[in-house]
Design a protein around this motif. Structure first.
Motif, PDB file in Angstrom:
ATOM      1  N   LEU A 121       0.812  -1.216   0.000  1.00 28.89           N
ATOM      2  CA  LEU A 121       0.000   0.000   0.000  1.00 28.89           C
ATOM      3  C   LEU A 121       0.844   1.264   0.000  1.00 28.89           C
ATOM      4  O   LEU A 121       0.527   2.238  -0.682  1.00 28.89           O
ATOM      5  N   LEU A 122       1.904   1.270   0.784  1.00 30.92           N
ATOM      6  CA  LEU A 122       2.695   2.484   0.916  1.00 30.92           C
ATOM      7  C   LEU A 122       3.593   2.736  -0.289  1.00 30.92           C
ATOM      8  O   LEU A 122       4.055   3.853  -0.486  1.00 30.92           O
ATOM      9  N   ARG A 123       3.843   1.726  -1.102  1.00 34.34           N
ATOM     10  CA  ARG A 123       4.644   1.936  -2.308  1.00 34.34           C
ATOM     11  C   ARG A 123       3.836   2.576  -3.439  1.00 34.34           C
ATOM     12  O   ARG A 123       4.404   3.217  -4.308  1.00 34.34           O
ATOM     13  N   GLN A 124       2.551   2.384  -3.417  1.00 33.18           N
ATOM     14  CA  GLN A 124       1.699   2.916  -4.473  1.00 33.18           C
ATOM     15  C   GLN A 124       1.384   4.385  -4.190  1.00 33.18           C
ATOM     16  O   GLN A 124       1.005   4.736  -3.091  1.00 33.18           O
ATOM     17  N   ARG A 125       1.482   5.217  -5.172  1.00 38.16           N
ATOM     18  CA  ARG A 125       1.199   6.645  -4.990  1.00 38.16           C
ATOM     19  C   ARG A 125      -0.280   6.895  -4.745  1.00 38.16           C
ATOM     20  O   ARG A 125      -0.648   7.700  -3.911  1.00 38.16           O
ATOM     21  N   PHE A 126      -1.133   6.231  -5.478  1.00 35.60           N
ATOM     22  CA  PHE A 126      -2.561   6.477  -5.328  1.00 35.60           C
ATOM     23  C   PHE A 126      -3.103   5.876  -4.036  1.00 35.60           C
ATOM     24  O   PHE A 126      -4.198   6.204  -3.623  1.00 35.60           O
ATOM     25  N   ALA A 127      -2.358   4.998  -3.398  1.00 34.12           N
ATOM     26  CA  ALA A 127      -2.813   4.410  -2.135  1.00 34.12           C
ATOM     27  C   ALA A 127      -2.868   5.472  -1.038  1.00 34.12           C
ATOM     28  O   ALA A 127      -3.717   5.399  -0.150  1.00 34.12           O
ATOM     29  N   TRP A 128      -1.972   6.448  -1.085  1.00 36.78           N
ATOM     30  CA  TRP A 128      -1.983   7.516  -0.075  1.00 36.78           C
ATOM     31  C   TRP A 128      -3.293   8.288  -0.118  1.00 36.78           C
ATOM     32  O   TRP A 128      -3.853   8.642   0.913  1.00 36.78           O
ATOM     33  N   LYS A 129      -3.787   8.542  -1.325  1.00 33.50           N
ATOM     34  CA  LYS A 129      -5.049   9.262  -1.465  1.00 33.50           C
ATOM     35  C   LYS A 129      -6.196   8.427  -0.897  1.00 33.50           C
ATOM     36  O   LYS A 129      -7.059   8.944  -0.192  1.00 33.50           O
TER      37      LYS A 129
END
Length: 87
Positions: A20-28
């Motif tokens: 999750l933390l590697r994906q950019r859109f996961a932060w959103k």
């Protein structure tokens, strides 16, 4: 056996967090999830403390807090609706 299951649970949680933390859109997505949960908790507090809805008091136990935290405002609305209809 319990130790093995707990170990697998911890390893799975860490792997999920890494993905999750590697994906950019996961932060959103994480931010939106936390924002909706926070809004629902605030509305739950307002509904319980001010008597916003007459005669309805939603108990704050782990089950209702989990439902409100996970589902957000629609979860709070469904719990209030069930409370009004069933009880």
């Amino acid at each position: 056996m319990k130790l093995l299951m707990m170990g697998l649970l911890v390893i799975s949680m860490v792997a999920l967090l890494i993905v999750l933390l590697r994906q950019r859109f996961a932060w959103k997505g994480i931010f939106i999830f936390l924002l909706h949960g926070t809004a629902a908790f605030v509305l739950l507090y307002i509904a319980n403390s001010t008597g916003w809805i007459a005669g309805v008091h939603v108990p704050t136990n782990p089950l209702t807090l989990a439902a409100v935290g996970f589902l957000g405002v629609p979860g709070l609305a469904s719990i209030i609706f069930l409370k009004m209809v069933l009880i």
